[in-house]
Design a protein around this motif. Sequence first.
Motif, PDB file in Angstrom:
ATOM      1  N   LEU A  96      38.587 -16.388 -16.508  1.00 44.73           N
ATOM      2  CA  LEU A  96      39.702 -15.971 -15.307  1.00 44.73           C
ATOM      3  C   LEU A  96      38.844 -15.237 -14.199  1.00 44.73           C
ATOM      4  O   LEU A  96      39.030 -15.145 -12.875  1.00 44.73           O
ATOM      5  N   GLY A  97      38.125 -14.064 -14.867  1.00 44.27           N
ATOM      6  CA  GLY A  97      37.511 -12.945 -14.017  1.00 44.27           C
ATOM      7  C   GLY A  97      36.415 -13.502 -13.168  1.00 44.27           C
ATOM      8  O   GLY A  97      36.063 -12.977 -12.129  1.00 44.27           O
ATOM      9  N   THR A  98      35.934 -14.741 -13.584  1.00 49.09           N
ATOM     10  CA  THR A  98      34.697 -15.364 -12.870  1.00 49.09           C
ATOM     11  C   THR A  98      35.162 -16.001 -11.462  1.00 49.09           C
ATOM     12  O   THR A  98      34.398 -16.495 -10.759  1.00 49.09           O
ATOM     13  N   VAL A  99      36.678 -16.454 -11.662  1.00 46.35           N
ATOM     14  CA  VAL A  99      36.981 -17.036 -10.360  1.00 46.35           C
ATOM     15  C   VAL A  99      37.208 -16.099  -9.216  1.00 46.35           C
ATOM     16  O   VAL A  99      37.458 -15.125  -9.355  1.00 46.35           O
ATOM     17  N   SER A 100      36.757 -16.638  -7.961  1.00 41.74           N
ATOM     18  CA  SER A 100      36.561 -15.886  -6.729  1.00 41.74           C
ATOM     19  C   SER A 100      38.026 -15.308  -6.342  1.00 41.74           C
ATOM     20  O   SER A 100      38.826 -16.163  -6.677  1.00 41.74           O
ATOM     21  N   SER A 101      38.138 -14.383  -5.928  1.00 48.61           N
ATOM     22  CA  SER A 101      39.586 -13.581  -5.515  1.00 48.61           C
ATOM     23  C   SER A 101      40.200 -14.304  -4.589  1.00 48.61           C
ATOM     24  O   SER A 101      41.470 -14.357  -4.386  1.00 48.61           O
ATOM     25  N   SER A 102      39.457 -15.038  -3.739  1.00 47.69           N
ATOM     26  CA  SER A 102      40.166 -15.876  -2.879  1.00 47.69           C
ATOM     27  C   SER A 102      40.522 -17.285  -3.228  1.00 47.69           C
ATOM     28  O   SER A 102      41.355 -17.968  -2.405  1.00 47.69           O
ATOM     29  N   THR A 103      40.142 -17.549  -4.646  1.00 47.95           N
ATOM     30  CA  THR A 103      40.964 -19.032  -5.272  1.00 47.95           C
ATOM     31  C   THR A 103      41.907 -18.494  -6.127  1.00 47.95           C
ATOM     32  O   THR A 103      41.644 -17.929  -7.288  1.00 47.95           O
ATOM     33  N   LEU A 104      43.037 -18.657  -5.839  1.00 45.40           N
ATOM     34  CA  LEU A 104      44.269 -18.414  -6.897  1.00 45.40           C
ATOM     35  C   LEU A 104      44.423 -19.567  -7.606  1.00 45.40           C
ATOM     36  O   LEU A 104      44.595 -20.855  -7.039  1.00 45.40           O
ATOM     37  N   SER A 105      44.634 -19.395  -8.759  1.00 39.72           N
ATOM     38  CA  SER A 105      44.807 -20.637  -9.723  1.00 39.72           C
ATOM     39  C   SER A 105      46.183 -20.539 -10.377  1.00 39.72           C
ATOM     40  O   SER A 105      46.549 -19.410 -10.582  1.00 39.72           O
ATOM     41  N   GLU A 106      46.657 -21.669 -10.847  1.00 43.15           N
ATOM     42  CA  GLU A 106      48.104 -21.463 -11.511  1.00 43.15           C
ATOM     43  C   GLU A 106      47.970 -20.850 -12.903  1.00 43.15           C
ATOM     44  O   GLU A 106      48.541 -19.893 -13.216  1.00 43.15           O
ATOM     45  N   PRO A 107      46.789 -21.141 -13.700  1.00 47.59           N
ATOM     46  CA  PRO A 107      46.633 -20.060 -14.711  1.00 47.59           C
ATOM     47  C   PRO A 107      46.456 -18.751 -14.575  1.00 47.59           C
ATOM     48  O   PRO A 107      46.789 -17.757 -15.207  1.00 47.59           O
ATOM     49  N   GLY A 108      45.751 -18.522 -13.471  1.00 40.74           N
ATOM     50  CA  GLY A 108      45.482 -16.879 -13.144  1.00 40.74           C
ATOM     51  C   GLY A 108      46.853 -16.185 -12.347  1.00 40.74           C
ATOM     52  O   GLY A 108      46.996 -15.298 -12.837  1.00 40.74           O
ATOM     53  N   VAL A 109      47.614 -17.036 -11.790  1.00 42.13           N
ATOM     54  CA  VAL A 109      48.810 -16.446 -11.228  1.00 42.13           C
ATOM     55  C   VAL A 109      49.783 -16.211 -12.651  1.00 42.13           C
ATOM     56  O   VAL A 109      50.532 -15.059 -12.745  1.00 42.13           O
ATOM     57  N   ILE A 110      49.830 -17.041 -13.584  1.00 46.11           N
ATOM     58  CA  ILE A 110      50.820 -16.903 -14.729  1.00 46.11           C
ATOM     59  C   ILE A 110      50.308 -15.440 -15.688  1.00 46.11           C
ATOM     60  O   ILE A 110      50.926 -14.740 -15.850  1.00 46.11           O
ATOM     61  N   THR A 155      47.287 -15.298  -0.462  1.00 43.63           N
ATOM     62  CA  THR A 155      46.033 -15.917  -0.308  1.00 43.63           C
ATOM     63  C   THR A 155      44.695 -15.485  -1.277  1.00 43.63           C
ATOM     64  O   THR A 155      43.905 -15.587  -1.201  1.00 43.63           O
ATOM     65  N   SER A 156      44.967 -14.119  -1.867  1.00 47.21           N
ATOM     66  CA  SER A 156      44.007 -13.591  -2.660  1.00 47.21           C
ATOM     67  C   SER A 156      44.704 -12.863  -4.015  1.00 47.21           C
ATOM     68  O   SER A 156      45.895 -12.756  -4.049  1.00 47.21           O
ATOM     69  N   THR A 157      43.753 -12.702  -4.870  1.00 47.16           N
ATOM     70  CA  THR A 157      44.196 -12.066  -6.238  1.00 47.16           C
ATOM     71  C   THR A 157      44.797 -10.623  -5.731  1.00 47.16           C
ATOM     72  O   THR A 157      45.667 -10.210  -6.570  1.00 47.16           O
ATOM     73  N   GLU A 158      44.022  -9.954  -4.895  1.00 46.31           N
ATOM     74  CA  GLU A 158      44.379  -8.509  -4.733  1.00 46.31           C
ATOM     75  C   GLU A 158      45.746  -8.469  -3.864  1.00 46.31           C
ATOM     76  O   GLU A 158      46.611  -7.839  -4.357  1.00 46.31           O
ATOM     77  N   ALA A 159      46.275  -9.425  -3.018  1.00 47.17           N
ATOM     78  CA  ALA A 159      47.571  -9.493  -2.463  1.00 47.17           C
ATOM     79  C   ALA A 159      48.664 -10.001  -3.546  1.00 47.17           C
ATOM     80  O   ALA A 159      49.613  -9.327  -3.502  1.00 47.17           O
ATOM     81  N   LEU A 160      48.157 -11.009  -4.515  1.00 46.60           N
ATOM     82  CA  LEU A 160      49.149 -11.230  -5.526  1.00 46.60           C
ATOM     83  C   LEU A 160      49.529  -9.967  -6.373  1.00 46.60           C
ATOM     84  O   LEU A 160      50.395  -9.654  -6.715  1.00 46.60           O
ATOM     85  N   THR A 161      48.299  -9.113  -6.599  1.00 48.11           N
ATOM     86  CA  THR A 161      48.675  -8.008  -7.642  1.00 48.11           C
ATOM     87  C   THR A 161      49.496  -6.825  -6.724  1.00 48.11           C
ATOM     88  O   THR A 161      50.393  -6.535  -7.493  1.00 48.11           O
ATOM     89  N   ASP A 162      49.421  -6.861  -5.472  1.00 50.77           N
ATOM     90  CA  ASP A 162      50.169  -6.031  -4.791  1.00 50.77           C
ATOM     91  C   ASP A 162      51.723  -6.311  -4.903  1.00 50.77           C
ATOM     92  O   ASP A 162      52.600  -5.495  -5.053  1.00 50.77           O
ATOM     93  N   GLU A 163      51.661  -7.823  -4.372  1.00 49.76           N
ATOM     94  CA  GLU A 163      53.321  -8.346  -4.557  1.00 49.76           C
ATOM     95  C   GLU A 163      53.822  -8.259  -6.008  1.00 49.76           C
ATOM     96  O   GLU A 163      55.062  -7.585  -5.961  1.00 49.76           O
ATOM     97  N   LEU A 164      52.999  -8.304  -7.014  1.00 54.35           N
ATOM     98  CA  LEU A 164      53.419  -8.093  -8.308  1.00 54.35           C
ATOM     99  C   LEU A 164      53.927  -6.673  -8.712  1.00 54.35           C
ATOM    100  O   LEU A 164      55.027  -6.182  -9.334  1.00 54.35           O
ATOM    101  N   THR A 165      52.887  -5.826  -8.225  1.00 55.19           N
ATOM    102  CA  THR A 165      53.505  -4.326  -8.618  1.00 55.19           C
ATOM    103  C   THR A 165      54.481  -3.915  -7.897  1.00 55.19           C
ATOM    104  O   THR A 165      54.905  -2.727  -8.301  1.00 55.19           O
ATOM    105  N   SER A 166      54.718  -4.354  -6.554  1.00 53.36           N
ATOM    106  CA  SER A 166      55.756  -3.804  -5.922  1.00 53.36           C
ATOM    107  C   SER A 166      57.088  -4.330  -6.078  1.00 53.36           C
ATOM    108  O   SER A 166      58.113  -4.184  -5.072  1.00 53.36           O
ATOM    109  N   VAL A 167      57.229  -5.301  -6.849  1.00 50.64           N
ATOM    110  CA  VAL A 167      58.383  -6.292  -6.702  1.00 50.64           C
ATOM    111  C   VAL A 167      59.569  -5.440  -6.767  1.00 50.64           C
ATOM    112  O   VAL A 167      60.710  -5.702  -6.325  1.00 50.64           O
TER     113      VAL A 167
END
Length: 374
Positions: free
Chosen positions: A172-186, A327-339
């Motif tokens: 999962l770490g090798t997937v580019s941060s701009s490619t969000l995937s269903e497994p990666g989001v879970i 649209t990026s893994t960084e934005a996803l992490t921000d969203e999840l940490t600030s929920v």
Amino acid sequence: MAGRDTHDAVPSSVLALLAESNRPLAICGRDERGHGAEVATWCAKAGIPMIADPLAQSNRGTTTTTVAAWDALVRDEAWRVGQAPDLVLRTGDLPTSKPLRAWLAQLAAAGVPVVQFDPERSLRDPISATSTRVPAPVTDINPLQLVTCEASWLESWLESGSRATRAIDTLLGTVSSSTLSEPGVIRASCQTLQADTTLMIAASMPVRDLETFHLGKTGPVCVANRGANGIDGTIATAAGYAAATHAPTVLICGDVTFAHDVAGLAAARESASPLLIMVLDNGGGAIFDYLPISQQESVYERFVFTPPQLDFSAAAQTWGIPFIEITSTEALTDELTSVENLQGPRLALIRVGRYDAQELRTAIWAAVAASIAE
Ligand SMILES: Cc1ncc(C[n+]2csc(CCOP(=O)(O)OP(=O)(O)O)c2C)c(N)n1
């Protein structure tokens, strides 16, 4: 009918099976009564490896014998052959995992005793693999008394789980941060959300990805609606969890599930608790791409895949709910940490490629198989 506090004693024949077993395996399924944590703690005391459906919420108990990444492990045939238990102890519902169900059916057919502890007398044995049903909880057995596992038995499960976990995270770490995937989001949700957060997970691929990409030992409280009509009312159920728990709630659902319950946004907008609705938009019901019907071009797209083609932002606006596209893994992490800072509901759209997750899952199974073959 016996209630949860007035159940029968565990028969001596079952105690004898446990006493004779050197390679017992526990399979802990979804349990609406919340016994999963007690079962995990019991397995930890008994030294028995435990496969747990994330919906069993056993991550709230002691998890020293909980096997990580078990769904990925049991997909590997060569590994399964070497890891056959001589006794299976089941609690709660049966996990959804197809490979686990197929393996359990094989074991039962080969004569391995499958003891189902069923204090509620709920029967849940959809594959008819149970050899003995016990109308009492497994926790009625003294875990310190009778179990004598082979020394390497527990160790081999935990070691394989650790290897599989490393393989999954590396891939999962090798997937580019701009490619969000269903497994990666879970995976990111399980890694980032706090233990007091409810993660509601929808059918169909999200709940299956949860079985594979859940961490097993830590993470949020996982809940789901299951059953034949599993996608109706999903948003409203998440709103109900947020209202009942007064704790942050995150829903992960697909675009078809969202479309089925778009009016549930009326309940969501009432939420005073943080409620993050994350829609994984892969263009339709991607679970059906795994079925033979997907080859029937004339009917498949319109009648089975059913692309909702919704304007998610407009839906949010209709009910006055704040909207964001991630649209990026960084934005996803921000969203999840600030929920937990949310003042109420929020709708987050995550667009994913229709076939990307299929390819990623296949690559992950291969990486896991390689990691446990070494
Ligand atoms: C009321 C109802 N109708 C139909 C189904 C059958 N069904 C199960 S999953 C699914 C599609 C889900 O698609 P989506 O939410 O986009 O998730 P994905 O499969 O892409 O992960 C459907 C129609 C159901 N479970 N409930």
